[in-house]
Design an enzyme around this catalytic site. Structure first.
Site, mmCIF file in Angstrom:
data_model
loop_
_atom_site.group_PDB
_atom_site.id
_atom_site.type_symbol
_atom_site.label_atom_id
_atom_site.label_comp_id
_atom_site.label_asym_id
_atom_site.label_seq_id
_atom_site.Cartn_x
_atom_site.Cartn_y
_atom_site.Cartn_z
ATOM 1 N N GLU A 152 -5.478 -4.876 10.529
ATOM 2 C CA GLU A 152 -4.467 -3.844 10.751
ATOM 3 C C GLU A 152 -4.787 -3.077 12.026
ATOM 4 O O GLU A 152 -5.576 -2.117 11.999
ATOM 5 C CB GLU A 152 -4.456 -2.861 9.576
ATOM 6 C CG GLU A 152 -4.127 -3.508 8.246
ATOM 7 C CD GLU A 152 -3.587 -2.470 7.271
ATOM 8 O OE1 GLU A 152 -2.459 -2.649 6.812
ATOM 9 O OE2 GLU A 152 -4.275 -1.475 6.992
ATOM 10 N N GLY B 37 2.226 2.458 10.782
ATOM 11 C CA GLY B 37 3.180 3.554 10.636
ATOM 12 C C GLY B 37 3.842 3.972 11.936
ATOM 13 O O GLY B 37 4.473 5.020 12.001
ATOM 14 N N SER C 204 3.247 -1.828 10.479
ATOM 15 C CA SER C 204 4.698 -1.862 10.702
ATOM 16 C C SER C 204 5.317 -3.227 10.401
ATOM 17 O O SER C 204 6.259 -3.653 11.072
ATOM 18 C CB SER C 204 5.031 -1.408 12.121
ATOM 19 O OG SER C 204 4.578 -0.077 12.320
ATOM 20 N N GLU D 215 -7.020 4.715 7.743
ATOM 21 C CA GLU D 215 -6.831 6.137 7.407
ATOM 22 C C GLU D 215 -8.073 6.701 6.722
ATOM 23 O O GLU D 215 -8.410 7.867 6.896
ATOM 24 C CB GLU D 215 -5.564 6.305 6.547
ATOM 25 C CG GLU D 215 -4.312 6.100 7.394
ATOM 26 C CD GLU D 215 -3.104 5.555 6.639
ATOM 27 O OE1 GLU D 215 -3.099 5.574 5.391
ATOM 28 O OE2 GLU D 215 -2.164 5.089 7.305
ATOM 29 N N GLY E 297 2.805 -1.095 4.288
ATOM 30 C CA GLY E 297 2.838 0.327 3.951
ATOM 31 C C GLY E 297 4.269 0.776 3.696
ATOM 32 O O GLY E 297 4.832 0.543 2.628
ATOM 33 N N GLY E 298 4.874 1.388 4.697
ATOM 34 C CA GLY E 298 6.220 1.955 4.569
ATOM 35 C C GLY E 298 7.234 1.055 3.870
ATOM 36 O O GLY E 298 7.961 1.501 2.971
ATOM 37 N N ASN F 106 0.856 -1.183 0.000
ATOM 38 C CA ASN F 106 0.000 0.000 0.000
ATOM 39 C C ASN F 106 0.895 1.236 0.000
ATOM 40 O O ASN F 106 1.465 1.586 1.023
ATOM 41 C CB ASN F 106 -0.888 -0.047 1.249
ATOM 42 C CG ASN F 106 -1.737 1.195 1.415
ATOM 43 O OD1 ASN F 106 -1.832 2.018 0.499
ATOM 44 N ND2 ASN F 106 -2.351 1.330 2.579
ATOM 45 N N TRP F 107 1.012 1.840 -1.166
ATOM 46 C CA TRP F 107 1.932 2.990 -1.282
ATOM 47 C C TRP F 107 1.379 4.255 -0.631
ATOM 48 O O TRP F 107 2.100 5.242 -0.494
ATOM 49 C CB TRP F 107 2.218 3.300 -2.758
ATOM 50 C CG TRP F 107 2.959 2.238 -3.503
ATOM 51 C CD1 TRP F 107 3.298 0.981 -3.064
ATOM 52 C CD2 TRP F 107 3.450 2.336 -4.842
ATOM 53 N NE1 TRP F 107 3.974 0.300 -4.045
ATOM 54 C CE2 TRP F 107 4.077 1.108 -5.151
ATOM 55 C CE3 TRP F 107 3.417 3.333 -5.826
ATOM 56 C CZ2 TRP F 107 4.666 0.866 -6.392
ATOM 57 C CZ3 TRP F 107 4.006 3.090 -7.056
ATOM 58 C CH2 TRP F 107 4.627 1.863 -7.327
ATOM 59 N N LYS F 108 0.090 4.257 -0.325
ATOM 60 C CA LYS F 108 -0.557 5.456 0.226
ATOM 61 C C LYS F 108 -0.292 6.663 -0.687
ATOM 62 O O LYS F 108 -0.205 6.487 -1.889
ATOM 63 C CB LYS F 108 -0.093 5.696 1.671
ATOM 64 C CG LYS F 108 -0.250 4.432 2.510
ATOM 65 C CD LYS F 108 -0.078 4.648 3.981
ATOM 66 C CE LYS F 108 -0.259 3.311 4.687
ATOM 67 N NZ LYS F 108 -0.187 3.425 6.145
ATOM 68 N N HIS G 147 -9.576 1.014 4.821
ATOM 69 C CA HIS G 147 -8.318 1.282 5.521
ATOM 70 C C HIS G 147 -8.585 2.247 6.680
ATOM 71 O O HIS G 147 -9.403 3.166 6.557
ATOM 72 C CB HIS G 147 -7.291 1.874 4.552
ATOM 73 C CG HIS G 147 -5.914 1.894 5.144
ATOM 74 N ND1 HIS G 147 -5.526 2.861 6.046
ATOM 75 C CD2 HIS G 147 -4.874 1.055 5.007
ATOM 76 C CE1 HIS G 147 -4.281 2.609 6.430
ATOM 77 N NE2 HIS G 147 -3.853 1.519 5.814
#
Ligand code: PGA
Length: 253
Positions: A170, A176, A216, A100, A237-238, A9-11, A98
């Site tokens: 999640e 994150g 994470s 977010e 993600g990251g 997930n590049w966001k 998600h």
């Protein structure tokens, strides 16, 4: 046998040239060391989708996902992107729910259920996210919260449609933050999610659904989490923004 899946997930990261470069380096890296048993899903921003589909077209193992879709089918909804439009560029998956989106864009379980319906009506696979906040976990409400997110946001679908769903657990406190759920916490919740799916759709469907862990997840912790019986991969993600780290995670099974 259920699928092992690692999704990136590049966001809201990467310009178009940077995104093209990242996909090329992921493919390059995979040509050197690849776990062929793993389905790989890349979720860049909408602007990248068509390009990403073209770049991965020779590589069957990789599919492309949108990070969101509209709850409406078409019409005067400025700034929205419909599931039909997403499908029309060759995209196969969409991430829905998600944290977010729930938190910053106030997407309720009710809206999410409409999004899921739109996605399925337009032949997309859904990666449906659920997760509790730290307060909810501290109050011992985490199981209850996950169950209501699933029943109110997802379980309106039919028995056949569940085959097109991937669930991502999640925990919000792990996204994150560098804090990860322990392998035991992940296993405990994944087992619970499978049980909830089983109550609604039966044991066979529950055994076949892939449940991913997100929050994470990195090359240093992926192995111990993926080793758990009910964990079928990760939503990353990251660590999905660097080809070496992402391919390390793909090779962590
Ligand atoms: P993270 O994000 O790996 O950067 O914690 C995961 C996600 O939000 O899907």
């Amino acid at each position: 046998m259920r699928k092992k899946i690692v999704a990136g997930n590049w966001k809201m990261n990467k310009t178009l040239p940077e995104g093209k470069q990242l996909i090329k380096s992921i493919i390059d890296e995979l040509n050197h060391r690849n776990n062929k048993e793993v389905k790989i899903v890349l979720a860049p921003s909408f602007v990248h989708l068509q390009n990403a589909v073209e770049l991965v077209s020779e590589f069957n193992q990789i599919s492309v996902a949108a990070q969101n879709c509209s709850d409406k089918s078409s019409g005067a909804y400025t700034g929205e992107v419909s599931a039909e439009i997403i499908n029309s560029v060759g995209c196969e998956y969409v991430i829905i729910g998600h944290s977010e989106r729930r938190l910053y864009y106030l997407e309720t379980n009710n809206i999410l259920s409409e999004k899921v319906n739109q996605a399925l009506n337009n032949q997309l696979h859904v990666i449906f996210c659920c997760g509790e906040s730290i307060e909810e976990r501290n109050d011992q409400k985490h199981f209850e919260i996950i169950k209501s997110q699933l029943t109110e946001g997802l379980f309106q679908i039919s028995d056949n449609q569940i085959d097109k769903i991937v669930i991502a657990y999640e925990p919000v406190w792990a996204i994150g933050t560098g804090l990860t759920a322990s392998p035991e916490q992940a296993q405990e919740m994944h087992q619970f999610i499978r049980m909830v799916v089983s109550e609604k759709f039966g044991e066979h469907k529950a055994n076949n659904i892939s449940i991913l862990y997100g929050g994470s997840c990195s090359s240093s912790n992926a192995k111990s989490i993926f080793n758990q019986k009910d964990v079928d991969g990760g939503l990353i993600g990251g660590a999905s923004l660097k080809s070496v780290d992402f391919v390390d995670i793909i090779n962590s099974f």
